[in-house]
Structures are given as structure tokens and as C-alpha cells.
Design an enzyme around this catalytic site. Structure first.
Site, PDB file in Angstrom:
ATOM      1  N   ASP A   1       0.851  -1.201   0.000  1.00  0.00           N
ATOM      2  CA  ASP A   1       0.000   0.000   0.000  1.00  0.00           C
ATOM      3  C   ASP A   1       0.884   1.247   0.000  1.00  0.00           C
ATOM      4  O   ASP A   1       1.046   1.937   1.011  1.00  0.00           O
ATOM      5  CB  ASP A   1      -0.952  -0.027   1.202  1.00  0.00           C
ATOM      6  CG  ASP A   1      -2.022  -1.101   1.051  1.00  0.00           C
ATOM      7  OD1 ASP A   1      -2.319  -1.497  -0.099  1.00  0.00           O
ATOM      8  OD2 ASP A   1      -2.545  -1.567   2.067  1.00  0.00           O
TER       9      ASP A   1
ATOM     10  N   LYS B   1     -11.017  -5.646  -5.650  1.00  0.00           N
ATOM     11  CA  LYS B   1     -12.377  -5.703  -5.055  1.00  0.00           C
ATOM     12  C   LYS B   1     -13.461  -5.268  -6.030  1.00  0.00           C
ATOM     13  O   LYS B   1     -14.221  -4.320  -5.781  1.00  0.00           O
ATOM     14  CB  LYS B   1     -12.451  -4.816  -3.807  1.00  0.00           C
ATOM     15  CG  LYS B   1     -11.558  -5.263  -2.658  1.00  0.00           C
ATOM     16  CD  LYS B   1     -11.874  -4.470  -1.401  1.00  0.00           C
ATOM     17  CE  LYS B   1     -11.055  -4.899  -0.211  1.00  0.00           C
ATOM     18  NZ  LYS B   1      -9.629  -4.601  -0.315  1.00  0.00           N
TER      19      LYS B   1
ATOM     20  N   ASP C   1     -19.669  -4.764  -9.628  1.00  0.00           N
ATOM     21  CA  ASP C   1     -20.339  -4.049 -10.719  1.00  0.00           C
ATOM     22  C   ASP C   1     -21.328  -5.033 -11.333  1.00  0.00           C
ATOM     23  O   ASP C   1     -21.576  -6.108 -10.762  1.00  0.00           O
ATOM     24  CB  ASP C   1     -19.273  -3.590 -11.749  1.00  0.00           C
ATOM     25  CG  ASP C   1     -19.688  -2.323 -12.497  1.00  0.00           C
ATOM     26  OD1 ASP C   1     -20.848  -2.268 -12.946  1.00  0.00           O
ATOM     27  OD2 ASP C   1     -18.861  -1.415 -12.642  1.00  0.00           O
TER      28      ASP C   1
ATOM     29  N   PRO D   1     -22.571  -8.080 -13.649  1.00  0.00           N
ATOM     30  CA  PRO D   1     -21.810  -9.295 -13.941  1.00  0.00           C
ATOM     31  C   PRO D   1     -20.911  -9.191 -15.177  1.00  0.00           C
ATOM     32  O   PRO D   1     -19.737  -9.612 -15.134  1.00  0.00           O
ATOM     33  CB  PRO D   1     -22.914 -10.349 -14.144  1.00  0.00           C
ATOM     34  CG  PRO D   1     -24.035  -9.862 -13.281  1.00  0.00           C
ATOM     35  CD  PRO D   1     -24.003  -8.370 -13.373  1.00  0.00           C
TER      36      PRO D   1
ATOM     37  N   GLN E   1      -8.603  -0.138  11.239  1.00  0.00           N
ATOM     38  CA  GLN E   1      -9.111  -1.513  11.369  1.00  0.00           C
ATOM     39  C   GLN E   1      -9.848  -1.684  12.695  1.00  0.00           C
ATOM     40  O   GLN E   1      -9.462  -1.094  13.708  1.00  0.00           O
ATOM     41  CB  GLN E   1      -7.945  -2.513  11.302  1.00  0.00           C
ATOM     42  CG  GLN E   1      -7.183  -2.506   9.990  1.00  0.00           C
ATOM     43  CD  GLN E   1      -7.912  -3.269   8.882  1.00  0.00           C
ATOM     44  OE1 GLN E   1      -9.118  -3.485   8.938  1.00  0.00           O
ATOM     45  NE2 GLN E   1      -7.172  -3.667   7.860  1.00  0.00           N
TER      46      GLN E   1
ATOM     47  N   GLY F   1      -0.313  -4.989   6.126  1.00  0.00           N
ATOM     48  CA  GLY F   1       0.167  -3.805   5.414  1.00  0.00           C
ATOM     49  C   GLY F   1       1.034  -2.936   6.288  1.00  0.00           C
ATOM     50  O   GLY F   1       2.226  -3.185   6.474  1.00  0.00           O
ATOM     51  N   ARG F   2       0.408  -1.897   6.893  1.00  0.00           N
ATOM     52  CA  ARG F   2       1.163  -0.869   7.624  1.00  0.00           C
ATOM     53  C   ARG F   2       2.152  -1.380   8.664  1.00  0.00           C
ATOM     54  O   ARG F   2       3.253  -0.830   8.737  1.00  0.00           O
ATOM     55  CB  ARG F   2       0.168   0.130   8.244  1.00  0.00           C
ATOM     56  CG  ARG F   2      -0.454   1.029   7.194  1.00  0.00           C
ATOM     57  CD  ARG F   2      -1.726   1.687   7.674  1.00  0.00           C
ATOM     58  NE  ARG F   2      -2.827   0.745   7.761  1.00  0.00           N
ATOM     59  CZ  ARG F   2      -4.081   1.071   8.067  1.00  0.00           C
ATOM     60  NH1 ARG F   2      -4.384   2.320   8.340  1.00  0.00           N
ATOM     61  NH2 ARG F   2      -5.027   0.161   8.109  1.00  0.00           N
TER      62      ARG F   2
HETATM   63  O1  C5P Z   1      -2.296  -1.762   6.835  1.00  0.00           O
HETATM   64  P1  C5P Z   1      -3.210  -2.923   7.075  1.00  0.00           P
HETATM   65  O2  C5P Z   1      -2.486  -4.130   7.681  1.00  0.00           O
HETATM   66  O3  C5P Z   1      -4.442  -2.557   7.847  1.00  0.00           O
HETATM   67  O4  C5P Z   1      -3.652  -3.374   5.603  1.00  0.00           O
HETATM   68  C1  C5P Z   1      -4.643  -4.317   5.353  1.00  0.00           C
HETATM   69  C2  C5P Z   1      -4.809  -4.466   3.881  1.00  0.00           C
HETATM   70  O5  C5P Z   1      -5.810  -5.450   3.630  1.00  0.00           O
HETATM   71  C3  C5P Z   1      -5.256  -3.203   3.156  1.00  0.00           C
HETATM   72  O6  C5P Z   1      -4.601  -3.174   1.897  1.00  0.00           O
HETATM   73  C4  C5P Z   1      -6.750  -3.388   2.958  1.00  0.00           C
HETATM   74  O7  C5P Z   1      -7.206  -2.806   1.758  1.00  0.00           O
HETATM   75  C5  C5P Z   1      -6.875  -4.899   2.871  1.00  0.00           C
HETATM   76  N1  C5P Z   1      -8.162  -5.452   3.275  1.00  0.00           N
HETATM   77  C6  C5P Z   1      -8.690  -5.275   4.542  1.00  0.00           C
HETATM   78  N2  C5P Z   1      -9.910  -5.812   4.869  1.00  0.00           N
HETATM   79  C7  C5P Z   1     -10.608  -6.515   3.964  1.00  0.00           C
HETATM   80  C8  C5P Z   1     -10.087  -6.703   2.683  1.00  0.00           C
HETATM   81  C9  C5P Z   1      -8.844  -6.159   2.375  1.00  0.00           C
HETATM   82  O8  C5P Z   1      -8.035  -4.648   5.386  1.00  0.00           O
HETATM   83  N3  C5P Z   1     -11.753  -7.069   4.302  1.00  0.00           N
END
Ligand code: C5P
Length: 249
Positions: free
Chosen positions: A14, A65, A68, A70, A210, A230-231
Site C-alpha cells: 500500500d 475488489k 459491478d 456481472p 481496522q 500492510g502498515r
Molecule cells: O495496513 P493494514 O495491515 O491494515 O492493511 C490491510 C490491507 O488489507 C489493506 O490493503 C486493505 O485494503 C486490505 N483489506 C482489509 N480488509 C478486507 C479486505 C482487504 O483490510 N476485508
């Protein structure tokens, strides 16, 4: 738990630029074998991001993700499946005419389960059709259920399990859900159904946006196949050390 049985770590790239994504892949591969390319990086640099990861030898989880009608989702999935075949080409005109599959970087991609069964079926059929034309392995398609940034509600687990059942009936390979619902999805959809869990945080670390978070240890115990982080890795002073911490649980 043996290494084979442990969930695999997917690092979410990200970031905004190809250079920054490449820097992370160089630091993290091969400790991390799979990278998630989501809307931020893909919007900024498109197929080049997939090509970069493929050239490094890594696999890609393309998290765009789709949701839209089908036909539109099916066509988007066709294009995503073709991305596996442009790793050695900077020609942006990817499509079924490019037959040279030099790598299979798009291992898995996402669509929204709320798009409904017809949309999900179109997506799976499109991936299968294009993979057959190109002579490559069909990328897995997993359905996003309730986002991990949504608060836990009384009916969250019920909702996620219903979405997982619907995804399975439509032919999807698995779902994305939080660790809190992983065990119920596993019990309902069986051992071969892929469970991808984002929202992974070490104890005490900032959750950011989150809400339904859990540790990697809890994700392992709940039967998750893939952890998405991610982060906590991307923003760490030492991303490799941070990734190794998640791999150990
Ligand atoms: O930085 P972090 O660990 O929160 O990143 C989580 C990643 O997972 C992000 O790229 C987010 O878009 C993705 N994601 C999520 N929850 C979902 C689907 C995807 O956090 N249900």
C-alpha cells in the site's frame, strides 16, 4: 504447527509509487513470497506493478475488489487474468493475443460477494476461460465479505458465513474475512476453501482504521490460510524484521 500448515504471509504494497513498491519487494522477497497489490498502487502504476513483482519471482494477490454488473466484472477479471502473461513485456496492450506466459504472478484476486451469485459466477467463468486460452493456471478468486474496518456487530459472524456459503455455491475459491469469523467459515465451507484474513496486528500496536483485528497467532489457530499485513510491515523502520515477526506468529 509445521511450516507447510502455517498460514502464508501476504504483504500489502500500500504505497504510491512503483519505486517504493520495488524497494519493499527487494527487501522482503524471498522471505515474503506473495504481495498484495491494491487500489492505491494499481491506480498509480497499473500492470507495471504486477510485472515488477513477477520479475522479482514473487506472486501477486490482486486486490481490486470488483463490484459491478456481472458482465463488467467478468471483463475486468479477463483483463486481470491476462496480467499473468505480460511480465516480460512493457507493451500495455495486454490481452489474449499475448500468449507468452513467462510467469504466473497473479495467484489470486478479489471481488465483492455483495455483488451477488451471478456476478461471482461471471468472474469465475471469465478467469477460467482466459486462463484456458493462455494455457496458464486459473488465478484463485476470493470474495470480500464484511470489511475488517467494520465494527463487530451481533450478526457479523452470521453475515460472513452466509456470504461465504453464497461464494462457495457460485464457484469462488474462498473469502476474505476477519480472524473472528475464520473458524466458523472453515467449519461451514470445508478445508479446501481459502480463508484470507487482513486486520492482523501484534498485541498493543496501533489498529489504525481496522476494527476486527487479531494477532497472527490467533489467525493461525483460527485456520486462516493467508494473513494480509500492510502498515505494520510497510511502515516499519525494518520491514524485514517486522515480516519475520509475523511469520513466527
Ligand atoms: O495496513 P493494514 O495491515 O491494515 O492493511 C490491510 C490491507 O488489507 C489493506 O490493503 C486493505 O485494503 C486490505 N483489506 C482489509 N480488509 C478486507 C479486505 C482487504 O483490510 N476485508
Amino acid at each position: 504447527m509445521s511450516v507447510e500448515e502455517r498460514p502464508k504471509l501476504i504483504v500489502a504494497l500500500d504505497v504510491e509509487t512503483l519505486q517504493e513498491a520495488e524497494r519493499l519487494v527487494k527487501i522482503l522477497y524471498p522471505t515474503v513470497q506473495m504481495f498484495k497489490i491494491g487500489s492505491q498502487l494499481y491506480t498509480a502504476c497499473g500492470p507495471q506493478a504486477v510485472q515488477m513483482a513477477g520479475r522479482a519471482g514473487a506472486k501477486v494477490f490482486l486486490d481490486l475488489k470488483f463490484h459491478d454488473i456481472p458482465n463488467t466484472v467478468g471483463n475486468a477479471v479477463l483483463s486481470c487474468t491476462s496480467l499473468s502473461c505480460v511480465v516480460d513485456s512493457l507493451d500495455p496492450g495486454f490481452g489474449k493475443e499475448i500468449k507468452k506466459a513467462v510467469a504466473y504472478p497473479v495467484f489470486m484476486m478479489t471481488i465483492h460477494t455483495v455483488g451477488g451469485q451471478e456476478m461471482m459466477r461471471f468472474a469465475v467463468n471469465a478467469a477460467a476461460e482466459r486462463a484456458k486460452e493462455l494455457g496458464i493456471i486459473r488465478p484463485k478468486i476470493v470474495g470480500v465479505t464484511v470489511l475488517t474496518s467494520d465494527e463487530q456487530a451481533e450478526n457479523t459472524q452470521k453475515k460472513v458465513v452466509a456470504m461465504a456459503i453464497s461464494a462457495k455455491q457460485a464457484g469462488l475459491d474462498g473469502v476474505v474475512c476477519s480472524v473472528q469469523e475464520a473458524m466458523a467459515v472453515r467449519q461451514t465451507c470445508g478445508k479446501d476453501f481459502i480463508i484470507v484474513t487482513p486486520g492482523i496486528r501484534p498485541q498493543g500496536l496501533d489498529k489504525g482504521d481496522q476494527k476486527r483485528v487479531a494477532t497472527s497467532k490467533a489467525a493461525m489457530e483460527a485456520g486462516s490460510d493467508f494473513l494480509v499485513v500492510g502498515r505494520p510491515i510497510v511502515a516499519a523502520a525494518d520491514p524485514l524484521k517486522a515480516a519475520q515477526g509475523f511469520l513466527l506468529g
